[in-house]
Design an enzyme around this catalytic site. Structure first.
Site, PDB file in Angstrom:
ATOM      1  N   HIS A 101       0.789  -1.244   0.000  1.00  0.00           N
ATOM      2  CA  HIS A 101       0.000   0.000   0.000  1.00  0.00           C
ATOM      3  C   HIS A 101       0.821   1.295   0.000  1.00  0.00           C
ATOM      4  CE1 HIS A 101      -3.564  -2.329   0.258  1.00  0.00           C
ATOM      5  NE2 HIS A 101      -3.777  -2.332   1.560  1.00  0.00           N
ATOM      6  N   HIS A 175      -9.729   2.695   0.379  1.00  0.00           N
ATOM      7  CA  HIS A 175      -9.734   1.527   1.246  1.00  0.00           C
ATOM      8  C   HIS A 175     -10.839   1.594   2.312  1.00  0.00           C
ATOM      9  CE1 HIS A 175      -7.984  -1.880   3.419  1.00  0.00           C
ATOM     10  NE2 HIS A 175      -7.155  -2.046   2.398  1.00  0.00           N
ATOM     11  N   GLU A 309     -11.693  -2.646  -3.380  1.00  0.00           N
ATOM     12  CA  GLU A 309     -10.584  -1.788  -3.776  1.00  0.00           C
ATOM     13  C   GLU A 309     -10.374  -1.865  -5.282  1.00  0.00           C
ATOM     14  OE1 GLU A 309      -7.222  -2.909  -1.102  1.00  0.00           O
ATOM     15  OE2 GLU A 309      -8.754  -4.035  -0.044  1.00  0.00           O
TER      16      GLU A 309
HETATM   17  C1  FUC Z   1      -6.080  -5.027   2.273  1.00  0.00           C
HETATM   18  C2  FUC Z   1      -5.494  -6.382   2.187  1.00  0.00           C
HETATM   19  C3  FUC Z   1      -4.420  -6.684   3.073  1.00  0.00           C
HETATM   20  C4  FUC Z   1      -4.239  -5.886   4.316  1.00  0.00           C
HETATM   21  C5  FUC Z   1      -4.734  -4.477   4.234  1.00  0.00           C
HETATM   22  C6  FUC Z   1      -4.914  -3.719   5.487  1.00  0.00           C
HETATM   23  O1  FUC Z   1      -6.050  -4.331   1.080  1.00  0.00           O
HETATM   24  O2  FUC Z   1      -5.195  -6.794   0.888  1.00  0.00           O
HETATM   25  O3  FUC Z   1      -4.285  -8.038   3.282  1.00  0.00           O
HETATM   26  O4  FUC Z   1      -4.592  -6.536   5.445  1.00  0.00           O
HETATM   27  O5  FUC Z   1      -5.708  -4.216   3.338  1.00  0.00           O
END
Ligand code: FUC
Length: 344
Positions: A101, A175, A309
């Site tokens: 990320h 997210h 996402e």
């Molecule tokens: C998501 C997942 C991950 C992770 C994160 C906080 O996008 O793909 O596994 O735990 O977020």
């Protein structure tokens, strides 16, 4: 429709967009984080339908990336390294030896410049950020704009735009963890989800793409005609089990789909449709959510929220045939994802 703003903790600003249908979304200039999203249920009760901290200060760390804009590259880059045009780049390793990320200085953890706007059909916040060449190891000076708009048709629209002065890679997303039941009354197991996807990306034990795509047919990954998230939570399929029981996988969208995802929560009657020009998305069912975080409306537990996402695929850095994330100098990255809320 109207916009209010307030100075909150750490000199961050929080903007709240309100439409004429009783919807409300709050956004921080830090991380472009959606902290709250209020939508009516079938009886008109207005409740919060995303996971967010009770105490805004906690967003400074935010290891679960609640509500945040993620970038430069959302998801995992294997061994925190990739090759582009014959040159190898080393990224910050922030999840074991892998990069997740965008690293420590990712888009989720910086203060964005914010401007509000209103038009006949929407109110919004436009966020801009300049990410310098070499940040977290990525090449190119990248200028990014993320625009959130709330319309009177109960759509939350996220527009992404970016450019670079050197060839680079970019795969942005938002997210937010949704829980359409409202005010965290229950887990997301009962949410019904439909996804226009025939294939998903296989993961290894470290959640790194193996380079194989798997057919969804006759597996708990077949959401083409709708199914409950519960199916993946209790599943014995190795792919559901290795991510901590549930989903944490990239689904490749069918090319001709227009509204790629529909989520229905049967008790509240809330629905959410997702339409995007992105080639796929990671659906993450909060398998790694730690217990006991103080959130707006209650405390966290595993499977309390589900992320959709929409993004390109970082697997394309290592393997052929996955949705590409390269961005050339002079080219404009332009993507849009619309979340439309309704009841039935
Ligand atoms: C998501 C997942 C991950 C992770 C994160 C906080 O996008 O793909 O596994 O735990 O977020």
């Amino acid at each position: 429709m109207h916009i209010t703003s307030e100075q909150v903790v750490n000199k961050w600003k929080q903007y709240t967009l309100t439409n004429d249908q009783g919807m409300e979304v709050s956004i921080l200039n830090f991380g472009g984080i959606i902290t709250k999203l209020i939508a009516p249920d079938k009886d008109g009760n207005k409740e919060n339908i995303v996971l967010g901290y009770e105490n805004l200060e906690e967003y400074a760390e935010n290891p679960n990336y609640f509500g945040a804009v993620v970038g430069r590259v959302a998801g995992r880059t294997a061994n925190a390294t990739f090759e582009l045009n014959g040159r190898r780049y080393e990224l910050d390793a922030n999840e074991g030896k892998h990069h997740l990320h965008g690293g420590k200085h990712g888009f989720s953890h910086v203060v964005w410049h914010a401007e509000t706007f209103s038009t006949d059909r929407a109110v919004g916040v436009k966020l801009t950020h300049e990410s310098p060449d070499g940040e977290s190891g990525y090449p190119g000076n990248v200028r990014v704009t993320v625009t959130y708009s709330l319309t009177n048709a109960n759509e939350l629209v996220i527009d992404y735009e970016a450019d670079t002065d050197q060839p680079t890679v970019l795969a942005m997303t938002n997210h937010s963890y949704f829980n359409l039941r409202g005010n965290l009354k229950d887990s997301i197991a009962g949410h019904q989800v439909r996804i226009s996807s025939n294939e998903f990306v296989e993961l290894d034990k470290e959640l790194i793409p193996t380079g194989h795509k798997l057919e969804v047919g006759e597996t708990p990954f077949d959401f083409r005609h709708g199914r409950a998230l519960q199916d993946g939570i209790v599943s014995e399929h190795v792919q559901n089990q290795l991510v901590g029981n549930g989903y944490d996988h990239y689904f490749i969208f069918q090319e001709d789909a227009s509204k790629q995802v529909k989520v229905t929560e049967p008790i509240s009657g809330r629905t959410m449709e997702i339409a995007t020009d992105q080639p796929g998305m990671v659906m993450y069912t909060g398998n790694g959510l730690n217990e006991g975080l103080q959130l707006v409306g209650g405390s966290s537990q595993k499977h309390l929220g589900v992320c959709f996402e929409t993004q390109g695929s970082p697997a394309s850095l290592e393997h052929k045939g996955f949705p590409d994330i390269r961005l050339e100098a002079g080219e404009t990255y332009k993507k849009k994802t619309t979340f439309r809320f309704d009841v039935e």
